[in-house]
Enzyme design. Sequence first.
Site, short mmCIF file in Angstrom:
data_model
loop_
_atom_site.label_atom_id
_atom_site.label_comp_id
_atom_site.label_asym_id
_atom_site.label_seq_id
_atom_site.Cartn_x
_atom_site.Cartn_y
_atom_site.Cartn_z
N GLU A 122 -0.47 18.58 7.78
CA GLU A 122 0.96 18.84 7.73
C GLU A 122 1.64 18.65 9.10
OE1 GLU A 122 2.99 19.43 5.32
OE2 GLU A 122 1.57 19.67 3.68
N ARG A 156 5.53 10.85 -2.90
CA ARG A 156 4.30 11.51 -2.44
C ARG A 156 3.11 10.71 -2.94
NH1 ARG A 156 -0.06 13.43 -1.27
NH2 ARG A 156 -0.51 15.63 -0.77
N ARG A 190 9.40 15.45 -5.90
CA ARG A 190 9.01 14.18 -5.31
C ARG A 190 8.33 13.29 -6.34
NH1 ARG A 190 5.65 16.40 -0.20
NH2 ARG A 190 4.61 17.43 -1.97
N ASP A 196 -4.49 13.60 0.67
CA ASP A 196 -3.80 14.68 1.38
C ASP A 196 -4.04 14.51 2.88
OD1 ASP A 196 -2.29 16.97 1.68
OD2 ASP A 196 -3.99 18.33 1.44
N THR A 197 -2.99 14.69 3.67
CA THR A 197 -3.08 14.55 5.13
C THR A 197 -2.60 15.83 5.80
OG1 THR A 197 -0.86 13.62 5.33
CG2 THR A 197 -2.69 12.07 4.98
N ASP A 234 1.48 11.51 4.19
CA ASP A 234 1.32 11.17 2.78
C ASP A 234 2.64 11.14 2.02
OD1 ASP A 234 1.96 13.89 2.43
OD2 ASP A 234 -0.16 14.46 2.45
#
Length: 365
Positions: free
Chosen positions: A82, A74, A125, A79-80, A60
């Site tokens: 980690e 970002r 970010r 959300d993906t 992501d």
Amino acid sequence: MLSTTSGTAARTKAAGLAIAAVMALTGCNAGSAAPEKNAAEPATNSARNEAVVVRVVDGDTFEASVNGEQKTVRLLNVDTPETKDPKAPVECMGPEATTALEQLLPAGSKVTLELDEEPLDTYGRTLAGVFDSNGKLVNAEVARTGFGVPLLIEPNRKFYPPVVTAFEDARTRGVGLNSAEIPCLPAQQVEQASRTIETIVAAPLAEAASDLDESHAGLVAALAVVAALKAAANAKNHVHWAAYNAAQLTAMVNRLDSAAEAGAAHKISIGAKKKELADAAAAASARQAAEASAAAAAAAEAERLRNLPPVPAPYVPPAYVPPAYVPPAYVPPAAPAPAPNPYPGYNGPRCYAPGGKTWTPCSKR
């Protein structure tokens, strides 16, 4: 019904299950899936910038050149797993999510960044909706691959609805984090942990204390995994668990609860069986000790008897032989001695011859 699991097998199974659970809660590698593309028009917003993709960081996040300045971008509202957290291992499906974004945003491709209310996160970010050269919302496309789940952090909600729609499509197709084939995903971990406990519970109790210990160890390990999975499911703050809807989560928690209840009851049964075996062993030990003591006493008595002096021959009385009867020789009694004459010179009655002048003892007549 399965046969009783050996000690080594139980340990191996428990260790494999524990490793798998860690992978479910952290990360594992699985086959990558090619992202599907679905057209989406960029929203109209004055805070838009053209950029060139430099490189993908993870599922992501990517780096881009914006007006000659390199920035880390970002993706908003998705959300993906980690892959870059220095404090945690690579998470399950994290590398696949990165590969999916690399396919969506190859290096050198041009994109449009569209900001929302908050332009930066706490790491500095840039937070943006990202549109590719064909006008597709990359944030939603990541969710459509199944590797990203919807994420809402107020006040940035502009791209949340299309991400939710795309992820529901991925859930319907059972891809990415919704797959039923990836062993490290929570659904498969719940099933594996529950089945492990059910297998141990279904097996007959062993008749050896060492085998019971092995079963107990495997059961404890499996119950620990179940507890960790249940805690993660209840927390609902992890990307993998966020992939499931409320009904799926409820079913998974119920399965874990059922397995935990069965496992706890079986632990009690194992403890009771161990006590039974221990009592039997103690009784057998006491019996063996008594038998050994009796045997030792018998051996000591035998040794004592062996060392006694020789027993004398039994007394045999002589045979009785009566003496031969010999009648005594008859010895007539001796004549009694004449009694002393009380009248000296008196020699008994006298018988006189006629005329009275001569006499003889009367006894001689």
